[in-house]
Design an enzyme around this catalytic site. Sequence first.
Site, mmCIF file in Angstrom:
data_model
loop_
_atom_site.group_PDB
_atom_site.id
_atom_site.type_symbol
_atom_site.label_atom_id
_atom_site.label_comp_id
_atom_site.label_asym_id
_atom_site.label_seq_id
_atom_site.Cartn_x
_atom_site.Cartn_y
_atom_site.Cartn_z
ATOM 1 N N ASP A 66 39.520 29.886 49.001
ATOM 2 C CA ASP A 66 39.899 28.563 48.496
ATOM 3 C C ASP A 66 39.732 28.518 46.975
ATOM 4 O O ASP A 66 38.618 28.487 46.461
ATOM 5 C CB ASP A 66 39.031 27.498 49.170
ATOM 6 N N HIS A 114 42.583 51.366 46.241
ATOM 7 C CA HIS A 114 41.728 51.349 47.438
ATOM 8 C C HIS A 114 40.440 52.162 47.261
ATOM 9 O O HIS A 114 39.471 51.957 48.002
ATOM 10 C CB HIS A 114 42.523 51.859 48.639
#
EC number: 2.3.1.-
Length: 456
Positions: free
Chosen positions: A382, A166
Amino acid sequence: MASFPPSLVFTVRRKEPTLVLPSKPTPRELKQLSDIDDQEGLRFQVPVIMFYKRKLSMEGEDPVKVIREALAEALAFYYPFAGRLIEGPNRKLMVDCTSEGVLFIEADADIELNQLIGDTIDPGTYLDELLHDVPGSEGILGCPLLLIQVTRFRCGGWAFAIRLNHTMSDTLGLVQFLTTIAEFTRGAEGAPSVPPVWQREFLAARQPPFIPFHHHEYEQVIDTTPDDNKKSMTHKSFFFGPKEIRAIRSHLPLHHRSTSSTFDVLTACLWRCRTCALVLDPKKTVRISCAASGRGKHDLHVPRGYYGNVSAFPATVLRAGMISTSPLEYAMEGVKKAKAKMTGEYLRSVADLMVTKGRPLYTVVGNYIVSDMTRVGLDTIDFGWGKPVYGGPARAFPLISFYGRFKDNKGEDGIVVLICLPEAAMETFQEELKKMIGEHVDGPFDYNPIKVVSKL
């Protein structure tokens, strides 16, 4: 009440992890992280996961091969991800851009996608199988900064799971990187549509530091919690559709029902239920910390393409007894107050605090951190197989809940909330939640956990 898939037994076969390197030579250099990036509270690994259905037009294409090749191309532009973190003077984190690569795992599971996703989704139940924790890879320093596993299902669907250090990025920065991978999987040539920008000095502490805000989220509190409450933790997810949100709103006065966001209403409800479930001393203070992005703030002009952390966790402090016994609007006003603190100047104040106070950890005792990931774009990535049926957080932490977007089997859009609590507290939490939602409650209250068998 939502029906989660019944108890399942399935086998995951993984190949040995490999390192994926940038597709072309990249600069060998040291790059400092920002003073927001390298705070103690971001020195952990955060997992996200995406599930994709079989697509006829992609028959013959192997998602493992497609992702691995596109990942190498993306790393040529995001080459710091292929390096390793080192720590300099005063605990300052830097990326040593070594091009050692990121960890990549190829896997197959003898299960179908629709067996894992029903009226709700609980990725934390089987995350360890779809994102294998490679021994020795979980550290912050000197370890791969990304771990990716692509798992094929027997139905032709597949899962993409990734674990991010992170300190390198927030979720919006991660989505920017994943979008670049997706562009290459779909045949893009040349540079990414949004070129990555490092410029971590953008959020470096000011000289001299200036801390005009009272940062309750970093106050250090002595922990007096009995050890029994810290032991066996359990993970569950809960689905909140329009009916559930309406039911929660019904607990509010009329003027609050139309002026409060879904986030405000849901977070207030969860904070109240969680506070009740933990059976805290009524006189003790508790905090709600709302992860808030500085992107788009008028007083913080974030460079386009910047993929570092641009978030803070402003908090409100209230008494546990007041949260548990007062009407819901009391907790909700606390949520709104925390959110309202977030500005560009507030974020810069955090950076200055980090340097001045030695990069402290956020408050642990009595704190509840919520991170809304419903709008970051994980549900739009996608890779050529269309949008994922679910793209979002994969697991909660004891202090942190994540919100993700999810569409159930009836086509109803809603929010999945991932929760982590001690086992006894989780049971009470569910009962408190039932009181708030009534018969509309949708949560995995009676399902049996999925059993998995792991094989390398």
